[in-house]
Design a protein around this motif. Structure first.
Motif, mmCIF file in Angstrom:
data_model
loop_
_atom_site.group_PDB
_atom_site.id
_atom_site.type_symbol
_atom_site.label_atom_id
_atom_site.label_comp_id
_atom_site.label_asym_id
_atom_site.label_seq_id
_atom_site.Cartn_x
_atom_site.Cartn_y
_atom_site.Cartn_z
ATOM 1 N N GLY A 1 11.891 1.025 4.094
ATOM 2 C CA GLY A 1 12.481 -0.304 4.100
ATOM 3 C C GLY A 1 11.528 -1.428 3.807
ATOM 4 O O GLY A 1 11.904 -2.602 3.890
ATOM 5 N N GLY A 2 10.259 -1.121 3.489
ATOM 6 C CA GLY A 2 9.311 -2.167 3.167
ATOM 7 C C GLY A 2 9.428 -2.628 1.727
ATOM 8 O O GLY A 2 10.305 -2.191 0.972
ATOM 9 N N ASP A 3 8.506 -3.516 1.366
ATOM 10 C CA ASP A 3 8.522 -4.049 -0.003
ATOM 11 C C ASP A 3 7.514 -3.352 -0.906
ATOM 12 O O ASP A 3 7.299 -3.779 -2.043
ATOM 13 N N GLY A 4 6.859 -2.290 -0.407
ATOM 14 C CA GLY A 4 5.926 -1.538 -1.220
ATOM 15 C C GLY A 4 4.519 -2.084 -1.238
ATOM 16 O O GLY A 4 3.678 -1.561 -1.977
ATOM 17 N N THR A 5 4.236 -3.095 -0.438
ATOM 18 C CA THR A 5 2.893 -3.694 -0.439
ATOM 19 C C THR A 5 2.078 -3.294 0.790
ATOM 20 O O THR A 5 0.895 -3.621 0.861
ATOM 21 N N ASN A 6 2.695 -2.610 1.733
ATOM 22 C CA ASN A 6 1.979 -2.204 2.950
ATOM 23 C C ASN A 6 1.252 -0.884 2.687
ATOM 24 O O ASN A 6 1.690 0.189 3.098
ATOM 25 N N ILE A 7 0.137 -0.979 1.981
ATOM 26 C CA ILE A 7 -0.589 0.227 1.561
ATOM 27 C C ILE A 7 -2.049 0.197 1.992
ATOM 28 O O ILE A 7 -2.863 0.980 1.496
ATOM 29 N N GLU A 8 -2.377 -0.680 2.947
ATOM 30 C CA GLU A 8 -3.765 -0.795 3.378
ATOM 31 C C GLU A 8 -4.133 0.256 4.417
ATOM 32 O O GLU A 8 -5.303 0.538 4.628
ATOM 33 N N THR A 9 -3.135 0.829 5.079
ATOM 34 C CA THR A 9 -3.419 1.824 6.102
ATOM 35 C C THR A 9 -3.877 3.132 5.450
ATOM 36 O O THR A 9 -3.587 3.407 4.283
ATOM 37 N N GLU A 10 -4.577 3.943 6.234
ATOM 38 C CA GLU A 10 -5.034 5.234 5.726
ATOM 39 C C GLU A 10 -3.855 6.197 5.597
ATOM 40 O O GLU A 10 -2.872 6.110 6.335
#
Length: 398
Positions: A131-140
């Motif tokens: 359900g995110g916008d595809g930008t939450n990719i900083e996590t491992e």
């Protein structure tokens, strides 16, 4: 002496070229753009290469539609390119870590292949699925990412298997995929790829675009024998249907000569002379349009249909009231619903002790009473000694 050149003279004229190098040059293919040398017996033929690319193109086209539904975004996958590669060559080309997704076929086809995605692409797909916008990719990259991408690939390759089923006219099914993060910088041994070291694979590469978030490459690796088997199984169906169609379209054999008619065991009938028959046919009108066994018209009594008036309810006074006792002890489930709400998978995974969930009911608003899932009444919450209860304030009528 006879005017023919010796082998040494031929080598000298060719400028010292090594004549044994020619067969080695023929072991590479121009269609498969790779620096990996493959022996001529193992190398796919141009027909097999083109056929495998077409099969992969149709399969991944269906898979792209499935992925588009999962991520709620436009997904485009381009026409594939086919080449040869090894794990050593991939280790040199792939700088960033990737995710290997192992796919095994358990019906229709016997074998397995590997789907390779970049680590960043996996994070984008996982975030969109939650359900995110595809930008939450900083996590491992963690087990949640691997589990989500396995589910996405399970549905994608499941739809691709359905397309292959229609192509080979046989049901194709896959086992649930498994995913592993691979960092080629750690070496093949530390990455757990030593069993694949030195093995040549058929590499089918696609360009994948997901909206404005992903413009990357997705890759499939096939063992050469498995790739060849897929092609020949597909061709056996497409070519196997041709003889059958030709057999159906072949002209029927000429009928056998009709034996001479045998005399019937009846009394002979005296035939009319031919001139008299022709004259009679010209004088009498043709009656072939009339039925041979037409029945004379009869007078039929036709009346309009009469139906019961359903607006009048039947009289139920005659039913014995004690019959309702037959179902009095049937248990029904009564549910009191305080309110409802909807959350995304990401929000649900963030639940922890102390999390407050806001419902769609206002404070003081009547709550709903459901019997076997059917909304029947409204009421208010009361406390009876140490238990909650419900006081019915309104009965809902259909």
């Amino acid at each position: 002496m006879d005017g023919m050149l010796s082998q040494e003279e031929i080598n000298a004229l060719l400028g010292g070229m090594d004549t044994d190098a020619a067969p080695e040059e023929e072991t590479t293919t121009e269609d498969a753009q790779s620096s990996v040398a493959v022996s001529g017996s193992e190398m796919l033929t141009p027909e097999e290469t083109d056929g495998l690319g077409e099969i992969a193109n149709i399969s991944m086209g269906t898979a792209a539609t499935t992925l588009s539904i999962l991520v709620n975004n436009r997904v485009d996958i381009t026409t594939p390119s086919v080449a040869y590669t090894t794990m050593e060559e991939l280790a040199e080309k792939k700088g960033a870590p990737v995710v290997f997704i192992y796919i095994s076929y358990r019906a229709g086809l016997q074998g397995n292949n590997v789907l390779i995605l970049k680590e960043r692409d996996v994070k984008v797909i996982t975030d969109l699925m939650m359900g995110g916008d595809g930008t939450n990719i900083e996590t491992e990259l963690n087990d949640l990412h691997l589990s989500a991408i396995c589910e996405a690939m399970n549905q994608m390759m499941g739809s691709a298997a359905t397309s292959m089923s229609s192509m080979i006219n046989e049901m194709v099914d896959i086992s649930p995929p498994t995913a592993t993060r691979i960092d080629f910088g750690d070496g093949l041994e530390n990455a757990g790829l030593m069993d694949m070291a030195g093995q040549t694979f058929v590499e089918v590469s696609f360009r994948m675009e997901i909206g404005d978030l992903v413009d990357s490459e997705i890759m499939q690796l096939y063992p050469i024998e498995f790739a060849r088997m897929v092609y020949h199984q597909f061709m056996s169906v497409t070519q196997g249907g041709a003889p059958e169609q030709e057999a159906q379209a072949a002209p029927e054999p000429a009928p056998a000569p009709t034996p001479a008619p045998q005399p019937m065991p009846q009394q002979p009938v005296e035939a009319q002379p031919a001139p008299q028959m022709q004259a009679g046919m010209q004088q009498q009108p043709m009656a072939a349009a009339q039925p041979m066994y037409a029945m004379p018209p009869q007078d039929i009594n036709i009346q309009p249909a009469q139906f019961q008036n359903f607006n009048q309810m039947p009289n139920l006074d005659g039913i014995a009231p004690e019959n309702i006792d037959l179902i009095m002890d049937v248990p029904l489930e009564v549910t009191v619903e305080l309110g409802r709400t909807s959350k995304s998978i990401k929000d649900i995974l963030d639940f922890s002790p102390g999390t407050i969930i806001e419902l769609d009911k206002l404070a003081g608003e009547p709550i709903d009473v459901l019997v076997n899932g059917k909304f029947v009444a409204k009421g208010e919450v009361v406390v009876i000694e140490e238990s909650f209860g419900i006081r019915v304030t309104e009965i809902i009528k259909d």
